[in-house]
Each structure stands twice: as C-alpha cells, then as structure tokens.
Design a protein around this motif. Structure first.
Motif, PDB file in Angstrom:
ATOM      1  N   UNK A   2     -27.967 -19.959  11.698  1.00  0.00           N
ATOM      2  CA  UNK A   2     -29.256 -20.529  12.070  1.00  0.00           C
ATOM      3  C   UNK A   2     -30.350 -19.496  11.818  1.00  0.00           C
ATOM      4  N   UNK A   3     -31.524 -19.937  11.427  1.00  0.00           N
ATOM      5  CA  UNK A   3     -32.672 -19.053  11.282  1.00  0.00           C
ATOM      6  C   UNK A   3     -33.524 -19.134  12.539  1.00  0.00           C
ATOM      7  N   UNK A   4     -33.811 -17.992  13.148  1.00  0.00           N
ATOM      8  CA  UNK A   4     -34.632 -17.932  14.358  1.00  0.00           C
ATOM      9  C   UNK A   4     -35.881 -17.109  14.080  1.00  0.00           C
ATOM     10  N   UNK A  17     -38.321 -12.740  11.563  1.00  0.00           N
ATOM     11  CA  UNK A  17     -37.410 -13.760  11.043  1.00  0.00           C
ATOM     12  C   UNK A  17     -36.016 -13.161  10.990  1.00  0.00           C
ATOM     13  N   UNK A  18     -35.057 -13.869  11.582  1.00  0.00           N
ATOM     14  CA  UNK A  18     -33.683 -13.362  11.645  1.00  0.00           C
ATOM     15  C   UNK A  18     -32.703 -14.495  11.411  1.00  0.00           C
ATOM     16  N   UNK A  19     -31.601 -14.186  10.754  1.00  0.00           N
ATOM     17  CA  UNK A  19     -30.493 -15.125  10.595  1.00  0.00           C
ATOM     18  C   UNK A  19     -29.383 -14.718  11.560  1.00  0.00           C
ATOM     19  N   UNK A  43     -35.232  -3.973   1.119  1.00  0.00           N
ATOM     20  CA  UNK A  43     -34.343  -5.125   1.067  1.00  0.00           C
ATOM     21  C   UNK A  43     -34.781  -6.238   1.992  1.00  0.00           C
ATOM     22  N   UNK A  44     -33.962  -7.283   2.047  1.00  0.00           N
ATOM     23  CA  UNK A  44     -34.187  -8.391   2.973  1.00  0.00           C
ATOM     24  C   UNK A  44     -32.843  -8.811   3.565  1.00  0.00           C
ATOM     25  N   UNK A  45     -32.917  -9.657   4.578  1.00  0.00           N
ATOM     26  CA  UNK A  45     -31.733 -10.058   5.336  1.00  0.00           C
ATOM     27  C   UNK A  45     -30.733 -10.857   4.514  1.00  0.00           C
ATOM     28  N   UNK A  46     -31.164 -11.456   3.424  1.00  0.00           N
ATOM     29  CA  UNK A  46     -30.270 -12.275   2.605  1.00  0.00           C
ATOM     30  C   UNK A  46     -29.376 -11.450   1.684  1.00  0.00           C
ATOM     31  N   UNK A  47     -29.588 -10.161   1.620  1.00  0.00           N
ATOM     32  CA  UNK A  47     -28.808  -9.316   0.709  1.00  0.00           C
ATOM     33  C   UNK A  47     -27.654  -8.655   1.474  1.00  0.00           C
ATOM     34  N   UNK A  73     -39.406 -12.531   5.362  1.00  0.00           N
ATOM     35  CA  UNK A  73     -40.045 -13.657   6.036  1.00  0.00           C
ATOM     36  C   UNK A  73     -40.721 -13.264   7.344  1.00  0.00           C
ATOM     37  N   UNK A  74     -40.619 -12.005   7.746  1.00  0.00           N
ATOM     38  CA  UNK A  74     -41.320 -11.556   8.948  1.00  0.00           C
ATOM     39  C   UNK A  74     -42.791 -11.318   8.624  1.00  0.00           C
ATOM     40  N   UNK A  75     -43.620 -11.349   9.654  1.00  0.00           N
ATOM     41  CA  UNK A  75     -45.063 -11.250   9.458  1.00  0.00           C
ATOM     42  C   UNK A  75     -45.539  -9.812   9.339  1.00  0.00           C
TER      43      UNK A  75
END
Length: 304
Positions: A2-4, A17-19, A43-47, A73-75
C-alpha cells in the motif's frame, strides 16, 4: 503493498510518500515488528530500497520503503535537496508514523539503509533509541565520501573546493525555487572514473533500474551540509543497538563499513562480507542480494 502519505513534522510540514510491504497472511488485528528501509542518495523507494523491503516483508515483518524529503513522491522545494540532517530526521519521521499504526509493535522497530541511506540510518539510530536494531548494505558515510573520496585517498583541498562550490551556488540561487544540481551517479559510461562506478551509471541511467523520479542528482547547495557531515558522529557513545553491516568484498566503499565497526559502541556488531560483490551489485544482482537478505532476515528475527 500500500502507498501511504503523511506529514513529516521535522521538515517544514513536508508530506512523505512511503510504500508499506506486508508479510504473507497479514492480519491487521495482530501486531508485527517493522523495519524502515532508506534509499541511497539520488534514489527512490521503487529501486533497491523497495527490493529489500519486499524481501524483508517475506520474512514476516512489515517493511517500509520511503522517499526522502525533497525527492521522489515526497514534497519539498528545492527538488533533490540532499540535506543530511533532514535525511536523518526522515527516518525518525517514518517511525513517528509507524507508531500510530495499530498493527505495528512500537517496541520492535528496526531500520536499514543502502549506500548513503545506510549512513543516514546509522545516524538516526544514534539519535533515536526507538530504533532497536540497525543494518546497512553497502554503507556510505556521505560526509566521509565527499571529504576523502570513494577510496579514501582524496586530498582535503578537493573538499575545500566543494564547500566553496556549494556556497557559491547558494548565493547564485538565493530567493529562487530552482537550484543548480550535480550528478550523484555518472551521466554517461565515459564519465565513470572506474568500473565499479560505471555500474552506478548503468543502475540509475539505463533499463537496469532507471526510474523517472530518480534523476540521481543533488542540489549543489547541499555540498555545504554534506562535506562537514559525519553520519557516525557519537557512534562510540550512543550506537548501542545491535548492528549488522553487509558489504561486498570488492566494494570501493567497504572501508566505510569497516570504520563504523571500529567506532560503534555496541558489542553486538557484525560485518558480513559478500564474496565477489562490489558496491553496486548488492543493489539488485540476485545472487548477492539473496546472500544479503539471508543475513538481514536472520539479524532482524533475532533482534526484533
């Protein structure tokens, strides 16, 4: 998964933004240990952070991969700010949020990070005793890297020049929303100073693991904070949690894991060397990731 999204109270009300990855058979009426996973610089959380989070969830914990403030995706503005104090506080902000979730056992929260995310995770553990166990993969103390170079042979005059570059950028872009940026991974294969860092180009800038929200850049102004930062400061006094560090036998960055093993106050510390792996191969090469995950899984099962 889930994305929160939630507010980071430590960084100008930035929305994070966190998964969140859940173990198989997840039951929201139960409580579970949790592990926060911090991504590398640029980097980002998807990697790689998401890859490790998925593996950890398979072992029975709740795992969270998140985007740093000003990134993904974080601000936050300016985009791609790499302020180490904020990056460290991001880890604690995620823990703040986890403690509000009824299915997370707030007494059983661990943290791990990859590359610079490993250094930031260590710094967070020094500051925040809610982190009950800390682990790293291909750890980089990003301040050491900018002061001493990838292989710890850089002259201090280079770091002094970087400080001036950062200060000049702050003056040039004062009052503007946009700021000059520099690459954290080579922009081309030809720009790479060695074969290991050529893999950084390949990872971030080719189909191997390129992501549209991961430019692998940072603002030049970030140099002022990074050059003088020590992710391991006070580790000899306050890093008392169990510690696991995973590094490749062929990694140019291995010396930064070895340094923390010497400095950390905890007696429960282990450096796991993955034979044949370099810094980047521990990001996503299955044969090396599997060895790292095996060690991480056993560590968190014992300590959380």
């Amino acid at each position: 998964m889930e994305n929160h999204r939630f507010e980071n109270r430590n960084a100008q009300a930035i929305t994070m933004s966190a998964d969140i990855y859940f173990p198989q058979g997840f039951d929201p009426a139960r409580t579970y240990p949790a592990v926060v996973v911090t991504h590398p610089g640029g980097g980002v959380k998807e990697q790689t952070a998401g890859l490790y989070a998925r593996h950890l969830a398979d072992s029975g914990v709740i795992a969270v991969a998140f985007d740093a403030s000003y990134q993904g995706e974080s601000g936050g503005m300016p985009r791609q700010l790499e302020n180490p104090a904020i990056r460290t506080e991001d880890v604690s902000a995620v823990i703040d949020y986890l403690t509000t979730l009824p299915y997370v056992d707030a007494q059983r929260i661990g943290a791990m990070g990859i590359c610079a995310g490993g250094g930031y995770t260590v710094n967070a553990a020094i500051n925040d005793p809610r982190i009950r166990a800390v682990a790293t993969v291909s750890a980089v103390n990003i301040g050491q890297m900018f002061r001493q170079g990838w292989d710890s042979t850089q002259a201090v005059s280079v770091a002094q020049a970087l400080l001036k570059m950062g200060a000049d950028s702050r003056t040039q872009h004062a009052g503007q929303d946009e700021a000059a940026a520099l690459p954290l991974a080579p922009l081309s294969a030809e720009d790479a100073p060695n074969a290991e860092l050529r893999e950084a180009w390949e990872y971030y800038r080719t189909a191997r693991c390129a992501h549209p929200r991961s430019p692998s850049l940072m603002t030049v102004r970030s140099l002022n904070q990074l050059v003088t930062y020590d992710a391991y400061q006070f580790a000899d006094l306050f890093l008392t949690q169990p510690l696991l560090m995973v590094a490749g036998s062929d990694a140019g960055s291995k010396w930064m894991s070895e340094d923390l093993m010497q400095r950390a106050a905890t007696e429960d510390k282990q450096l796991h060397i993955v034979a044949g792996a370099n810094h980047m191969s521990l990001y996503d090469v299955p044969v090396y990731v599997e060895q790292a995950v095996s060690s991480l899984t056993a560590f968190f099962q014992r300590t959380l």
